[in-house]
Design a protein around this motif. Sequence first.
Motif, PDB file in Angstrom:
ATOM      1  N   UNK A   1       0.840  -1.192   0.000  1.00 57.31           N
ATOM      2  CA  UNK A   1       0.000   0.000   0.000  1.00 57.31           C
ATOM      3  C   UNK A   1       0.881   1.250   0.000  1.00 57.31           C
ATOM      4  N   UNK A   2       0.753   2.014  -1.053  1.00 56.74           N
ATOM      5  CA  UNK A   2       1.602   3.199  -1.203  1.00 56.74           C
ATOM      6  C   UNK A   2       0.772   4.460  -1.357  1.00 56.74           C
ATOM      7  N   UNK A   3      -0.306   4.368  -2.133  1.00 55.33           N
ATOM      8  CA  UNK A   3      -1.031   5.580  -2.497  1.00 55.33           C
ATOM      9  C   UNK A   3      -2.353   5.702  -1.767  1.00 55.33           C
ATOM     10  N   UNK A   4      -3.058   6.792  -2.091  1.00 58.21           N
ATOM     11  CA  UNK A   4      -4.376   7.030  -1.523  1.00 58.21           C
ATOM     12  C   UNK A   4      -4.333   8.013  -0.379  1.00 58.21           C
TER      13      UNK A   4
ATOM     14  N   UNK B   1       4.018  -1.122   3.553  1.00 59.66           N
ATOM     15  CA  UNK B   1       3.374   0.146   3.249  1.00 59.66           C
ATOM     16  C   UNK B   1       4.350   1.286   3.475  1.00 59.66           C
ATOM     17  N   UNK B   2       4.140   2.350   2.717  1.00 62.95           N
ATOM     18  CA  UNK B   2       4.963   3.545   2.871  1.00 62.95           C
ATOM     19  C   UNK B   2       4.001   4.713   2.977  1.00 62.95           C
TER      20      UNK B   2
ATOM     21  N   UNK C   1      -3.052   5.049   6.176  1.00 68.85           N
ATOM     22  CA  UNK C   1      -3.019   3.702   5.597  1.00 68.85           C
ATOM     23  C   UNK C   1      -3.193   2.703   6.727  1.00 68.85           C
ATOM     24  N   UNK C   2      -4.285   1.950   6.643  1.00 67.49           N
ATOM     25  CA  UNK C   2      -4.684   1.078   7.738  1.00 67.49           C
ATOM     26  C   UNK C   2      -4.825  -0.358   7.243  1.00 67.49           C
ATOM     27  N   UNK C   3      -4.229  -1.280   7.976  1.00 68.22           N
ATOM     28  CA  UNK C   3      -4.352  -2.702   7.641  1.00 68.22           C
ATOM     29  C   UNK C   3      -4.847  -3.441   8.859  1.00 68.22           C
ATOM     30  N   UNK C   4      -5.928  -4.186   8.671  1.00 67.70           N
ATOM     31  CA  UNK C   4      -6.538  -4.895   9.790  1.00 67.70           C
ATOM     32  C   UNK C   4      -6.629  -6.372   9.435  1.00 67.70           C
ATOM     33  N   UNK C   5      -5.823  -7.160  10.093  1.00 63.83           N
ATOM     34  CA  UNK C   5      -5.784  -8.580   9.760  1.00 63.83           C
ATOM     35  C   UNK C   5      -6.554  -9.403  10.766  1.00 63.83           C
ATOM     36  N   UNK C   6      -7.214 -10.421  10.258  1.00 59.36           N
ATOM     37  CA  UNK C   6      -7.906 -11.359  11.140  1.00 59.36           C
ATOM     38  C   UNK C   6      -7.658 -12.768  10.640  1.00 59.36           C
TER      39      UNK C   6
ATOM     40  N   UNK D   1       9.075   1.857  -6.734  1.00 60.24           N
ATOM     41  CA  UNK D   1       8.173   2.778  -6.030  1.00 60.24           C
ATOM     42  C   UNK D   1       8.770   3.190  -4.683  1.00 60.24           C
ATOM     43  N   UNK D   2       9.426   2.241  -4.033  1.00 62.88           N
ATOM     44  CA  UNK D   2      10.070   2.530  -2.748  1.00 62.88           C
ATOM     45  C   UNK D   2      11.185   3.567  -2.940  1.00 62.88           C
ATOM     46  N   UNK D   3      11.975   3.381  -3.990  1.00 66.06           N
ATOM     47  CA  UNK D   3      13.034   4.355  -4.286  1.00 66.06           C
ATOM     48  C   UNK D   3      12.432   5.746  -4.485  1.00 66.06           C
ATOM     49  N   UNK D   4      11.320   5.776  -5.226  1.00 65.85           N
ATOM     50  CA  UNK D   4      10.676   7.075  -5.504  1.00 65.85           C
ATOM     51  C   UNK D   4      10.192   7.716  -4.201  1.00 65.85           C
ATOM     52  N   UNK D   5       9.621   6.902  -3.311  1.00 63.48           N
ATOM     53  CA  UNK D   5       9.166   7.434  -2.026  1.00 63.48           C
ATOM     54  C   UNK D   5      10.350   7.995  -1.231  1.00 63.48           C
ATOM     55  N   UNK D   6      11.455   7.296  -1.292  1.00 63.85           N
ATOM     56  CA  UNK D   6      12.616   7.712  -0.500  1.00 63.85           C
ATOM     57  C   UNK D   6      13.299   8.949  -1.065  1.00 63.85           C
TER      58      UNK D   6
END
Lengths: 374, 248
Positions: free
Chosen positions: A199-202, A226-227, A234-239, A367-372
Amino acid sequence: MGLNEKPLSTLHEKASYELADFEVPTGREEAWRFTPLSRLKGLHNGKAEPVGGVRVDIDAAPEVTVETVGRDDPRVGTSFVPTDRVSAQAWNSFEKATVITVGRETVTSRPTVLTLTGSAGEGAVYGHIVVKVEPLAEATVVLDHKGSGVYADNIEFVVGDGANLKVVSLQDWDDDAVHVSHHHAQLAKDATFRSFVVTLGGDLVRLSPSVTYTAPGGDADMSGVYFVDAGQHLEHRLLVDHSQPHCKSNVDYRGALQGQDAHAVWIGDVIIRVEAEGTDTYELNRNLILTDGARADSVPNLEILTGEVAGAGHASASGRLDDEHIFYLQARGIPHDEARRLVVRGFLGQLIEKIQIEEVRERVLGALEAELSR
Amino acid sequence: MSTLEIRDLQVAVEDKEILRGVNLTVKSGETHAIMGPNGSGKSTLAYAIAGHPKYTITGGQVLLDGADLLDLSVDERARAGLFLAMQYPVEVPGVSVSNFLRSAVTAVRGEAPKLREFAKDLKNGMDALSIDAAFAQRNLNEGFSGGEKKRHEILQLELLKPKIAVLDETDSGLDVDALRVVSEGINRFRASGETGVLLITHYTRILRYVKPDFVHVFAGGRVVEQGGPELAEKLEAEGYEQYTKASA
């Protein structure tokens, strides 16, 4: 309620297909307390009118069947019951579902890629996807979310006896997108499920991957990276619901955060029910906070109702970039920015290396490089 | 020819004065041993020169060929030719040894080494220090034993070829075999005669393998006595007691 009855997790008290069974969340509920409701654009309170606007392009492996079906198709909605208001809203609002079927003992020759492209506009889009992998079949599915819009969906991964499904879900939305998604994996006897979430965008992404087992021997491995940039939620909910004996689950989610009001939320619920003897489960969440003003909430929950587990553990750690790491690298001549990049790339890269599709892995690393470099 | 000149260096940690005016000059071809009891400020000297953020410079200068290192960032100091072999190298998860070394060599040389040459240099360096080839793929210092960490520090020293190397208790925690391997590495590094070494140690043992030209006794945050190699022998026999008393 005695221990022999199935208790539901405290976070999932209710399960229903009826929207009316779910009250509009106020933000005080445990399940909603981290989510900024005002940014959901009405997905949670019925005000987001369904309109079109998310295009689904499918590049399918030649061995799989792709169909677009109506709400009444018997393959839709078999593997889950909505457990929150937005999931129920999406269930009640979608018009057409995409059903991908991998036939018995079929081994697909390449990944099936679903590209979901949103376009900005009034109202919301509600979607439904079913991926059905029949016994002893093997398949890889990529969900690639991009563009803009307000989108809620339920995705069913129905993995048959001895079948193997790998899923990569990329949330690479534009900055203003809102996405609330529920992944429901249902594992039959000896089924293997591998999920990788990126998860990167939004502006706001709330993704709830869940796993249930219908027979012993299921094995679920769920990874996520996620970045989070300034202003993003950015929320992740695992069950993972261990209701069958001798099943495995492993969860490893890692994120990096930078910028003012960058907010990551990770909830990891694992329930081991009375009948789920011999369960082996581990869940891990790590957050690396790169700047002031960013915040990570990480809540692992492990409910063990049986005395006979093979292994059960969880860990959560959120910390700042370690000055000692940076000093060590800088003391070898590596400039500060590059030292930071090396550490973050190392932190997330270990997980990203698990993505087996080279093209996707390279894209995520890019994408990670771009974020950094931001 | 290079010269590291430490002039009246004063350093504090959280407002506590640790170094009280250190003067020391190290030239290419020279090996200086700094010896002293625990808590005398030896490591502070090493980390302050390298620019660790925990240490505040309250006075003095550290000149490398006339330029004040104290005006430079940590990485700029390293690129200017300073190297610090750390006493406790940190573990950096997810960064492989080979990736780290290539990044460091690229930064210090100002251009990326040719892949084949680098692989050869790395292999030779690792062989010379009896480091297993599988090390290159491991995460930086993660799960390394004490001896492995120190050998890895010396591997970096040999690959980066600094003008001046500060070795902070590189001998601590090493058994005799590891000490010999590490000492040989240091001796290879200084054999060219074009580099200077500032060797910080608590024990005289390493000095039997790495012969110093000068010995400085450190106590109470300054150099209290200096001499030739014979001073080390005197310390071996008499210990630090007379200096700790004097500085207290």
